[in-house]
Design a protein around this motif. Structure first.
Motif, PDB file in Angstrom:
ATOM      1  N   PRO A  83      64.095 -57.939  17.988  1.00  0.00           N
ATOM      2  CA  PRO A  83      64.571 -57.514  19.310  1.00  0.00           C
ATOM      3  C   PRO A  83      64.490 -58.614  20.374  1.00  0.00           C
ATOM      4  O   PRO A  83      65.251 -58.573  21.352  1.00  0.00           O
ATOM      5  CB  PRO A  83      63.632 -56.347  19.663  1.00  0.00           C
ATOM      6  N   TYR A  84      63.632 -59.597  20.161  1.00  0.00           N
ATOM      7  CA  TYR A  84      63.443 -60.650  21.164  1.00  0.00           C
ATOM      8  C   TYR A  84      64.190 -61.911  20.752  1.00  0.00           C
ATOM      9  O   TYR A  84      63.721 -63.026  20.949  1.00  0.00           O
ATOM     10  CB  TYR A  84      61.946 -60.881  21.370  1.00  0.00           C
ATOM     11  N   THR A  85      65.357 -61.689  20.182  1.00  0.00           N
ATOM     12  CA  THR A  85      66.270 -62.770  19.811  1.00  0.00           C
ATOM     13  C   THR A  85      67.669 -62.364  20.261  1.00  0.00           C
ATOM     14  O   THR A  85      67.927 -61.185  20.534  1.00  0.00           O
ATOM     15  CB  THR A  85      66.277 -63.013  18.294  1.00  0.00           C
ATOM     16  N   LYS A  90      71.068 -56.431  24.428  1.00  0.00           N
ATOM     17  CA  LYS A  90      70.276 -56.610  25.645  1.00  0.00           C
ATOM     18  C   LYS A  90      69.926 -55.255  26.248  1.00  0.00           C
ATOM     19  O   LYS A  90      70.777 -54.387  26.404  1.00  0.00           O
ATOM     20  CB  LYS A  90      71.032 -57.464  26.667  1.00  0.00           C
ATOM     21  N   GLN A  91      68.641 -55.093  26.602  1.00  0.00           N
ATOM     22  CA  GLN A  91      68.233 -53.870  27.287  1.00  0.00           C
ATOM     23  C   GLN A  91      68.633 -53.889  28.759  1.00  0.00           C
ATOM     24  O   GLN A  91      68.994 -52.865  29.326  1.00  0.00           O
ATOM     25  CB  GLN A  91      66.709 -53.668  27.172  1.00  0.00           C
ATOM     26  N   VAL A  92      68.528 -55.054  29.388  1.00  0.00           N
ATOM     27  CA  VAL A  92      68.895 -55.196  30.801  1.00  0.00           C
ATOM     28  C   VAL A  92      70.154 -56.055  30.859  1.00  0.00           C
ATOM     29  O   VAL A  92      70.134 -57.216  30.458  1.00  0.00           O
ATOM     30  CB  VAL A  92      67.763 -55.846  31.623  1.00  0.00           C
ATOM     31  N   ARG A  93      71.217 -55.491  31.356  1.00  0.00           N
ATOM     32  CA  ARG A  93      72.482 -56.212  31.397  1.00  0.00           C
ATOM     33  C   ARG A  93      72.480 -57.280  32.478  1.00  0.00           C
ATOM     34  O   ARG A  93      71.717 -57.211  33.448  1.00  0.00           O
ATOM     35  CB  ARG A  93      73.627 -55.221  31.646  1.00  0.00           C
ATOM     36  N   ARG A 275      63.672 -59.275  28.287  1.00  0.00           N
ATOM     37  CA  ARG A 275      63.648 -60.249  27.199  1.00  0.00           C
ATOM     38  C   ARG A 275      64.408 -59.766  25.971  1.00  0.00           C
ATOM     39  O   ARG A 275      64.865 -60.583  25.165  1.00  0.00           O
ATOM     40  CB  ARG A 275      62.202 -60.557  26.799  1.00  0.00           C
ATOM     41  N   VAL A 276      64.513 -58.464  25.813  1.00  0.00           N
ATOM     42  CA  VAL A 276      65.179 -57.928  24.622  1.00  0.00           C
ATOM     43  C   VAL A 276      66.624 -58.408  24.593  1.00  0.00           C
ATOM     44  O   VAL A 276      67.376 -58.235  25.549  1.00  0.00           O
ATOM     45  CB  VAL A 276      65.108 -56.390  24.602  1.00  0.00           C
ATOM     46  N   GLY A 277      66.998 -59.029  23.481  1.00  0.00           N
ATOM     47  CA  GLY A 277      68.335 -59.585  23.331  1.00  0.00           C
ATOM     48  C   GLY A 277      68.489 -60.981  23.895  1.00  0.00           C
ATOM     49  O   GLY A 277      69.572 -61.563  23.799  1.00  0.00           O
ATOM     50  N   ARG A 278      67.409 -61.535  24.464  1.00  0.00           N
ATOM     51  CA  ARG A 278      67.509 -62.866  25.075  1.00  0.00           C
ATOM     52  C   ARG A 278      66.539 -63.877  24.469  1.00  0.00           C
ATOM     53  O   ARG A 278      66.916 -65.006  24.216  1.00  0.00           O
ATOM     54  CB  ARG A 278      67.269 -62.754  26.587  1.00  0.00           C
ATOM     55  N   GLY A 279      65.288 -63.507  24.277  1.00  0.00           N
ATOM     56  CA  GLY A 279      64.324 -64.471  23.745  1.00  0.00           C
ATOM     57  C   GLY A 279      62.897 -63.999  23.943  1.00  0.00           C
ATOM     58  O   GLY A 279      62.638 -63.006  24.621  1.00  0.00           O
ATOM     59  N   LEU A 280      61.966 -64.739  23.352  1.00  0.00           N
ATOM     60  CA  LEU A 280      60.549 -64.360  23.416  1.00  0.00           C
ATOM     61  C   LEU A 280      59.924 -64.661  24.769  1.00  0.00           C
ATOM     62  O   LEU A 280      59.078 -63.927  25.245  1.00  0.00           O
ATOM     63  CB  LEU A 280      59.765 -65.103  22.326  1.00  0.00           C
ATOM     64  N   TYR A 281      60.276 -65.800  25.364  1.00  0.00           N
ATOM     65  CA  TYR A 281      59.657 -66.248  26.622  1.00  0.00           C
ATOM     66  C   TYR A 281      58.130 -66.196  26.507  1.00  0.00           C
ATOM     67  O   TYR A 281      57.436 -65.625  27.351  1.00  0.00           O
ATOM     68  CB  TYR A 281      60.142 -65.404  27.801  1.00  0.00           C
ATOM     69  N   SER A 282      57.610 -66.800  25.451  1.00  0.00           N
ATOM     70  CA  SER A 282      56.163 -66.784  25.208  1.00  0.00           C
ATOM     71  C   SER A 282      55.439 -67.566  26.294  1.00  0.00           C
ATOM     72  O   SER A 282      55.806 -68.698  26.608  1.00  0.00           O
ATOM     73  CB  SER A 282      55.862 -67.376  23.828  1.00  0.00           C
TER      74      SER A 282
END
Length: 357
Positions: A83-85, A90-93, A275-282
């Motif tokens: 989900p974090y890729t 995307k959860q937030v458009r 972050r969902v659909g975009r990346g981890l942003y660790s």
């Protein structure tokens, strides 16, 4: 059985156990700590599969169980991380940029949140970061009185403040250009662990329910169990579900995005993860790239669209700061996509809160 095969069996057994032990619903730190390193476990399980292919060609059925276990573990890790890729929806458009330029600006919130590490001496670097990005709201965690005093220089640009400096690494400082309504410093679960609630007023006049959180993590040096952390997040989540207006929850949750607790928090609160659909942003640990996962979070209600999400350069802390730009653009269609409680989620949340309180 060769020595190589024995080593691989031990290696495999450890990885399979580490991959699935967090599914046990025990709140002791030595179980919950395995919620965190799933990205690292993904790499290690794939490495183990390669090692089995190269080092052992045995087809004896007891030995074939080991690589099958690794394969199952790697697939499970991938399911948690996916989900974090960009492979996920995307959860937030993204913000609608066509037309309404001034209206978009009047309804946009720029938030910078950072766990600065209380003993960090790089205060000028933090101030320069704030000066460079000019956020509307700054939430700084692990701040004590020394940090508050050294940040007095930014107060002329941030006339609205909610300050709770503490010497126990759980202090919180909130600086805002936007008016604050009904500001509250709250101790929801533990007497020395604060959280914040305010209503931010955008230039358009729209008000936003804003929560700043930093619960105590389960660890051998902090707390022997995760119950208090989980209960604080779920109390905030239950409160969020009662609001009808826009909501932002931000801070160091001391939990990772893919954990059962964070996903339960999303279902209870109805909030979305940009972050969902975009990346981890660790964001943690800033100094060790091989031990890094997403601890610092921003969750939003369906009223928002995302304008910008960035992990900023480190300023001497063990966490990276996060900068997010959100635009209030409510869309009735997105309201139907918010997470909702499943099965016994609400009962589980009540039980966790009861155990903590």
């Amino acid at each position: 059985m060769t020595t190589t095969t024995l080593v691989l069996l031990v290696y495999t057994g450890f990885l399979v156990l580490a991959s699935f032990i967090h599914l046990i619903r025990l709140d002791y730190w030595w179980v919950r700590i395995w919620d965190f390193p799933h990205l690292q476990l993904t790499a290690l399980t794939v490495l183990g599969l390669v090692a089995w292919l190269l080092a052992d060609q045995s087809t004896q059925w007891p030995l074939t169980i080991a690589p099958v276990g690794l394969l199952a573990a790697s697939i499970y890790q991938g399911w948690l991380i996916r989900p974090y890729t960009p492979l996920a929806k995307k959860q937030v458009r993204a913000v609608r940029r066509k037309g309404g330029g001034s209206q978009v600006e009047e309804n946009t919130l720029r938030l910078l949140t950072a766990n600065v590490f209380m003993e960090n001496t790089h205060v000028p670097d933090v101030k320069r970061l704030i000066e460079k990005h000019q956020p509307d709201v700054v939430l700084l965690l692990e701040t004590n009185e020394a940090w508050r005093q050294q940040l007095e220089a930014i107060e002329q640009n941030y006339p609205h403040r909610l300050l709770c400096p503490l010497e126990n690494t759980y202090g919180m400082l909130l600086y805002s250009r936007l008016p604050l309504h009904n500001p509250q410093i709250r101790f929801l679960i533990q007497d020395d662990i604060p959280s914040m609630y305010v209503q931010l007023e955008l230039p358009s006049g729209q008000q936003i329910h804003f929560y700043g959180v930093h619960p105590m993590p389960p660890s051998p040096t902090e707390h022997y169990r995760s119950t208090e952390r989980d209960a604080e997040l779920l109390l905030v989540g239950k409160e969020c579900r009662k609001h009808t207006g826009p909501i932002v929850v931000a801070g160091d949750l001391n939990d990772v995005a893919w954990s059962h607790t964070t996903r339960l928090f999303q279902r209870v609160s109805g909030l979305l993860d940009p972050r969902v659909g975009r990346g981890l942003y660790s964001t943690f640990h800033a100094h060790y790239f091989f031990l890094r996962w997403p601890l610092d979070h921003v969750f939003v209600s369906h009223h928002f669209r995302l304008k910008q999400l960035r992990r900023l350069p480190n300023c001497g802390s063990d966490h990276f700061p996060i900068l997010v730009s959100l635009t209030y653009q409510p869309d009735p269609a997105t309201a139907t996509e918010e997470p909702k409680p499943e099965g016994d989620d609400l009962k589980e949340a009540r039980d966790i809160i009861d155990r903590a309180t």
